[in-house]
Design an enzyme around this catalytic site. Structure first.
Site, PDB file in Angstrom:
ATOM      1  N   CYS A  80       0.809  -1.222   0.000  1.00 29.39           N
ATOM      2  CA  CYS A  80       0.000   0.000   0.000  1.00 29.39           C
ATOM      3  C   CYS A  80       0.839   1.268   0.000  1.00 29.39           C
ATOM      4  CB  CYS A  80      -0.915   0.017   1.222  1.00 29.39           C
ATOM      5  SG  CYS A  80       0.027  -0.060   2.741  1.00 29.39           S
ATOM      6  N   CYS A  85      -2.648   3.564   7.306  1.00 28.35           N
ATOM      7  CA  CYS A  85      -4.083   3.418   7.522  1.00 28.35           C
ATOM      8  C   CYS A  85      -4.396   3.255   9.015  1.00 28.35           C
ATOM      9  CB  CYS A  85      -4.588   2.206   6.762  1.00 28.35           C
ATOM     10  SG  CYS A  85      -4.026   0.657   7.497  1.00 28.35           S
ATOM     11  N   CYS A 102      -1.287  -4.988   7.344  1.00 31.64           N
ATOM     12  CA  CYS A 102      -0.965  -3.723   8.008  1.00 31.64           C
ATOM     13  C   CYS A 102      -0.200  -3.962   9.313  1.00 31.64           C
ATOM     14  CB  CYS A 102      -2.239  -2.948   8.311  1.00 31.64           C
ATOM     15  SG  CYS A 102      -3.368  -2.832   6.917  1.00 31.64           S
TER      16      CYS A 102
HETATM   17 FE1  FES Z   1      -1.288   0.291   4.333  1.00 32.84          FE
HETATM   18 FE2  FES Z   1      -2.820  -0.686   6.161  1.00 32.84          FE
HETATM   19  S1  FES Z   1      -3.392  -0.213   4.139  1.00 32.84           S
HETATM   20  S2  FES Z   1      -0.715  -0.315   6.294  1.00 32.84           S
END
Ligand code: FES
Length: 146
Positions: free
Chosen positions: A33, A59, A103
């Site tokens: 991400c 996030c 994450c």
């Molecule tokens: Fe990137 Fe959770 S979506 S760390």
């Protein structure tokens, strides 16, 4: 979808910030991400992590797992901190939705990156600790704030 503990650590994250002249710093990025986390340790002469701070550009699940991870490593030795895996962090948070499991790896990898940094600086090794793959540590002068 999220447990109460996740919501609590997301809305009220513990140990946010940075430590000047920290004993160790670990910065990692999540390839999936692009999120980034940096963790700071103050480690005393007995190799006990006395102080922990973190900053996450990530996030909500990354914030919550990082927050819980800092709580779990505080007061532990650098060797005990190795046991603070993403699984241990998730358990402490009463679980994460499956799509958010990656994450929690950010927190574990950041801990490992900081431990690695400490080992490098002090010429010690910790069983099972390898150079973190997503370590994006740069020379101090080149570091950018985020
Ligand atoms: Fe990137 Fe959770 S979506 S760390």
């Amino acid at each position: 979808m999220y447990s109460e503990k996740v919501m609590d650590h997301f809305t009220n994250p513990r140990n946010v910030g940075e430590i000047e002249d920290a004993s160790a710093v670990g910065t990692v990025g999540n390839a999936k991400c692009g999120d980034i986390m940096r963790i700071y340790f103050d480690i005393d002469e007995n190799q006990v992590i006395q102080e922990v701070k973190f900053k996450t550009f990530g996030c909500g699940a990354a914030v919550a797992t990082s927050s819980m991870a800092t709580e779990l490593v505080k007061g532990k030795t650098i060797y005990e901190a190795m046991q603070v895996t993403n699984k241990a962090v998730m358990e402490a948070l009463d679980g994460l939705p499956p799509v958010k499991v990656h994450c929690s790896l950010l927190a574990e990898e950041a801990i490992h990156a900081a431990l690695w940094d400490y080992c490098q600086k002090n010429g010690i090794t910790i069983d099972g600790l390898e150079k973190p793959k997503s370590d994006i540590h740069e020379d101090e002068e080149d570091e950018e704030e985020y």
